[in-house]
Scaffold this motif. Structure first.
Motif, PDB file in Angstrom:
ATOM      1  N   VAL A  66       0.835  -1.196   0.000  1.00  0.00           N
ATOM      2  CA  VAL A  66       0.000   0.000   0.000  1.00  0.00           C
ATOM      3  C   VAL A  66       0.875   1.253   0.000  1.00  0.00           C
ATOM      4  CG1 VAL A  66      -1.779   1.296   1.254  1.00  0.00           C
ATOM      5  CG2 VAL A  66      -1.895  -1.202   1.143  1.00  0.00           C
ATOM      6  N   TYR A  67       1.878   1.272   0.913  1.00  0.00           N
ATOM      7  CA  TYR A  67       2.784   2.426   0.948  1.00  0.00           C
ATOM      8  C   TYR A  67       3.442   2.636  -0.413  1.00  0.00           C
ATOM      9  CZ  TYR A  67       6.560   5.597   1.891  1.00  0.00           C
ATOM     10  OH  TYR A  67       7.387   6.687   1.809  1.00  0.00           O
ATOM     11  N   ARG A  68       3.839   1.547  -1.038  1.00  0.00           N
ATOM     12  CA  ARG A  68       4.575   1.655  -2.297  1.00  0.00           C
ATOM     13  C   ARG A  68       3.718   2.190  -3.426  1.00  0.00           C
ATOM     14  NH1 ARG A  68       8.533  -3.480  -2.636  1.00  0.00           N
ATOM     15  NH2 ARG A  68       8.846  -2.604  -4.685  1.00  0.00           N
ATOM     16  N   ARG A  69       2.409   2.187  -3.237  1.00  0.00           N
ATOM     17  CA  ARG A  69       1.554   2.751  -4.276  1.00  0.00           C
ATOM     18  C   ARG A  69       1.072   4.159  -3.958  1.00  0.00           C
ATOM     19  NH1 ARG A  69       2.153  -2.055  -4.675  1.00  0.00           N
ATOM     20  NH2 ARG A  69       2.211  -3.174  -6.655  1.00  0.00           N
ATOM     21  N   ILE A  70       0.876   4.456  -2.678  1.00  0.00           N
ATOM     22  CA  ILE A  70       0.313   5.777  -2.375  1.00  0.00           C
ATOM     23  C   ILE A  70       1.335   6.737  -1.778  1.00  0.00           C
ATOM     24  CG2 ILE A  70      -1.999   4.826  -2.094  1.00  0.00           C
ATOM     25  CD1 ILE A  70      -1.703   5.145   0.920  1.00  0.00           C
TER      26      ILE A  70
ATOM     27  N   TYR B 295       3.998   9.684  10.858  1.00  0.00           N
ATOM     28  CA  TYR B 295       4.397   8.279  10.804  1.00  0.00           C
ATOM     29  C   TYR B 295       3.550   7.614   9.730  1.00  0.00           C
ATOM     30  CZ  TYR B 295       6.284   9.516  15.375  1.00  0.00           C
ATOM     31  OH  TYR B 295       6.955  10.136  16.392  1.00  0.00           O
ATOM     32  N   GLN B 296       4.214   7.074   8.695  1.00  0.00           N
ATOM     33  CA  GLN B 296       3.447   6.537   7.577  1.00  0.00           C
ATOM     34  C   GLN B 296       3.562   5.018   7.540  1.00  0.00           C
ATOM     35  OE1 GLN B 296       6.475   8.125   6.853  1.00  0.00           O
ATOM     36  NE2 GLN B 296       5.862  10.282   6.873  1.00  0.00           N
ATOM     37  N   GLY B 297       2.933   4.438   6.525  1.00  0.00           N
ATOM     38  CA  GLY B 297       3.069   3.006   6.299  1.00  0.00           C
ATOM     39  C   GLY B 297       2.406   2.189   7.392  1.00  0.00           C
ATOM     40  N   PRO B 298       2.723   0.895   7.429  1.00  0.00           N
ATOM     41  CA  PRO B 298       2.048   0.002   8.380  1.00  0.00           C
ATOM     42  C   PRO B 298       2.200   0.453   9.839  1.00  0.00           C
ATOM     43  CG  PRO B 298       3.259  -1.265   6.757  1.00  0.00           C
ATOM     44  CD  PRO B 298       3.614   0.164   6.513  1.00  0.00           C
ATOM     45  N   ILE B 299       3.415   0.774  10.265  1.00  0.00           N
ATOM     46  CA  ILE B 299       3.589   1.155  11.666  1.00  0.00           C
ATOM     47  C   ILE B 299       2.915   2.505  11.916  1.00  0.00           C
ATOM     48  CG2 ILE B 299       5.860   2.289  11.423  1.00  0.00           C
ATOM     49  CD1 ILE B 299       4.751   0.023  14.354  1.00  0.00           C
ATOM     50  N   GLY B 300       2.912   3.359  10.906  1.00  0.00           N
ATOM     51  CA  GLY B 300       2.241   4.653  11.039  1.00  0.00           C
ATOM     52  C   GLY B 300       0.743   4.493  11.223  1.00  0.00           C
TER      53      GLY B 300
END
Lengths: 235, 472
Positions: free
Chosen positions: B325-329, B338-343
């Motif tokens: 998901v992070y790699r697309r948005i 804080y982004q991505g899964p941990i964010g």
């Protein structure tokens, strides 16, 4: 004080309300063993070669080894190669830095010696002078073979600025102080040293990959890092 | 928590980001680069899993004894001559730091990369108090010049190409346009050098705080963290309560895994140990060291047995790189520092219910759990938070309730195999005119919402619902 009590109280409440409390000392808990600073001689050559390989892998330059007698000559040779006209030199090492400083001066270079300054103006002025140095020379407390890391502690005659501000850095490390990995280096350094000095693990020249992951060397700290291994006289 | 982070429209932002093919190229390039390098370094290090286990065990211990370790850390830091401030929330931390700047008459701050200071929105508060604030990590410097936020906790300018940076520097500094990273970096070095030499306040985050010795450990590659913690007379370190580790001997386990997970280096260029202010005879080092230890929602996470594990996070950035998901948005679509899964776990806990949608921004594929150097079970926590959010006040976006009704209707229909077969046959027959090479490339509204961005596989023949005799 109020804020401290409040935060600690919420932490305490959170822990007590939680599912379980961790035991105080887990099985892996280790007390810092006191290890000798000197690495066993048999390993030395292997550790030096691993250190050299790893240092080169992160963009540093391994400039070979020197005996105490040959040290000044070798440092002058490295200064020539770097093209350094102004050299800042740190003390508080295991060898006397004064003969090296003298030899550098004789070779026609401007030498900056580090030490206690009289007042704030002199302190600032010395930092400004160090900032203009082409090369800084310090002795590392120890090094880490598995990562090519130099461990430098700050002292009055070996300030942090030396390993940070000049364009190039030459670190000298004694062969018997190259440790296998970070864990051993931290043990060799000891809690006492860490509690009383600022310490830096330095692995290669300053670098960044913030623009499209392309590695660029020398973003804030030194652009070049040279390391020289000093073989003690008794070897 | 009054915060500009709130009321962020994740759905609009992520939809926009998905449409940005250039952004996707940059993200795929950068995160792929990190993942490959990290996989290579780990393969060369047979002890990696052992060190991971050790690090996880130490974190579990540290979080489980957080109260005593924080007390010990405070005492040791104070013995070493540092001043310690515990901040219950972001406002308390900001006020304390602004107070120091005012009291010492500070005018120019240099900052190392610190997501915790992003969390407490420190820069605008300092600027309002008349302090010039310079981000000095190259990536942070670039996003600050663009008046943006970092889009990755490790590589803040991951969303920008070298051409973007070239254009920015050309416009801001009047230099001849170039897209060469070496020349752009050299310009940043020169600009920031003079700022470092004249700054009177340095601010950085903290990676590890050792309770036993009262030592702050800061890892970095550029040297800007060293500058910020060495040259200015006043130095402020900002850390979450979870950064404390018990003993000096614990540190090496973390040093062995942190960079290997994040950037694929064996160790970062600099590991700085900061214990005490400048001594009388010393040339440099800060005269005053303040350590701000921040709760801001962390003790509430500690109280929840499922969420507690999120406090193990080392902020290595690996889960962002691994997340589909992070790699697309990209990072900006998440709307929080804080982004991505941990964010998606931290943000709702630290910033409140405005971020409640973030746990849904995951496919629960588990790549984050696989790559996490301390094995945080992120998918489990995301599910836990989804359930909590659903129970509480989740407002579904427009169209979502329609989708739920449609699924319910489909569920009823699926129980009648004969009707499904008949309808499928009719659909397959109707679709036939628009099938090209086995795919449907165009459908009328409302199905066009799908075919506008993706092709639809055409049914091969009438679908079979009954198992063949003797089949499984």
């Amino acid at each position: 004080m109020g804020a401290f009590v409040r935060v600690l109280a919420s932490v305490k409440t959170a822990l007590e309300g939680g599912a379980h409390r961790e035991p105080n000392a887990h099985p892996g808990a280790r007390v810092m063993p006191s290890a000798p600073v000197v690495a066993p001689a048999a390993n030395r050559a292997a550790l030096v070669s691993s250190f050299a390989r790893e240092l080169e892998a992160v963009g540093g330059h391994f400039t070979g080894s020197a005996t105490p007698e040959g040290l000044s000559a070798q440092i002058i040779e490295i200064s020539d190669r770097v093209g350094a006209l102004t050299v800042a030199i740190g003390g508080d090492g295991s060898f006397d830095s004064e003969p090296v400083a003298g030899a550098l001066e004789q070779s026609g270079r401007d030498v900056i010696r580090c030490g206690v300054t009289a007042d704030e103006a002199a302190r600032r002025a010395l930092i400004e002078r160090i900032a203009r140095a082409d090369l800084a020379i310090v002795e590392a407390q120890c090094a880490i073979a598995s990562t090519g890391t130099l461990v430098v502690t700050a002292t009055p005659a070996r300030p942090s600025a030396l390993t940070l501000i000049p364009q190039a850095l030459l670190a000298i490390v004694r062969a018997d102080r190259i440790r296998a990995d970070a864990a051993e280096a931290i043990v060799a350094l000891g809690a006492e040293t860490i509690a009383n000095h600022r310490v830096a693990f330095i692995t290669g020249p300053s670098r960044t990959a913030d623009i499209e992951k392309l590695i660029v060397v020398g973003v804030h700290g030194p652009k070049q890092l040279h390391a020289l291994v000093l073989w003690p006289a008794d070897d | 928590m009054a915060s500009t982070h709130n009321n962020f429209d994740f759905f609009a932002a992520s939809e926009k980001a998905i449409g940005d093919t250039e952004l996707r190229r940059k993200l795929a390039n950068a995160s792929g680069h990190h993942l490959d390098a990290a996989a290579r370094t780990r393969a060369e290090f047979p002890r990696y899993d052992e060190e991971r286990e050790a690090a996880r065990r130490i974190k579990a211990e540290a979080i489980g004894r957080l109260d005593e370790l924080l007390l010990q850390l405070k005492q040791r830091l104070e013995t070493n001559g540092c001043q310690v401030f515990f901040a219950a929330d972001a406002a308390a931390a900001r006020n304390y730091i602004v107070g120091i700047a005012k009291r010492n008459g500070l005018k120019r701050a240099v900052k190392g990369k610190s997501m915790t200071t992003e969390e407490i929105e420190l820069n605008p508060a300092l600027e309002r108090a008349g302090v010039e604030v310079f981000e000095t990590d190259l990536g942070e410097y670039i996003v600050q010049l663009r008046h943006e936020r970092p889009s990755h906790i490790l590589t803040p300018a991951i969303h920008l190409s070298k051409e973007d940076v070239g254009t920015l520097f050309h416009e801001r500094f009047g230099m001849t346009y170039t897209n060469e990273p070496e020349r752009l970096t050299a310009v940043a070095r020169d600009n920031l050098r003079s700022i470092f030499m004249t700054a009177d306040l340095g601010i950085t985050g903290v990676n590890f705080a050792i309770a036993e010795t009262g030592t702050l450990v800061l890892v970095e590659n550029e040297g800007n963290g060293r500058f910020s913690s060495t040259l200015p007379d006043t130095f402020i370190a900002v850390m979450g309560i979870e950064k404390v580790i018990p003993r000096l001997a614990d540190l090496s386990h973390f040093l062995e895994i942190l960079a290997r997970a994040g950037t694929g280096q064996k160790i970062t260029t600099y590991t700085n140990f900061i214990t005490c202010p400048r001594g009388h005879s010393e040339l440099d080092g800060p005269r005053e060291i303040h350590v701000v230890i921040l709760d801001n929602g962390r003790s509430a996470m500690l109280a929840d047995p499922v969420m507690r594990e999120a406090l193990y996070c080392l902020r290595c950035g690996a889960c962002l790189n691994a997340c589909p998901v992070y790699r697309r948005i990209g990072g900006h679509a998440y709307g929080y520092p804080y982004q991505g899964p941990i964010g998606s776990i931290l943000s709702p806990n630290l910033f409140g219910s405005g971020a409640g949608f973030l746990p849904f921004a995951s496919t629960l594929c588990g790549a984050c759990r696989e790559i996490c150097p301390v094995k945080i079970d992120i998918p489990k926590m995301l599910l836990h938070m989804r359930a909590k959010e659903n129970r509480n006040h989740l407002k579904w976006p427009r169209g979502a309730s329609r989708a739920r009704r449609a699924v319910a209707r489909f569920a009823r229909l699926a129980k009648r195999p004969r009707t499904v077969r008949t309808l499928s046959r009719i659909a397959a027959w109707m679709i036939r005119p628009v099938v090209r090479d086995g795919y449907v490339r165009w459908m009328p509204p409302p199905f066009s919402a799908w075919t506008r961005t993706r092709d639809f596989p055409a049914p091969k023949s009438a679908p079979r619902r009954k198992p063949k005799s003797g089949g499984v």
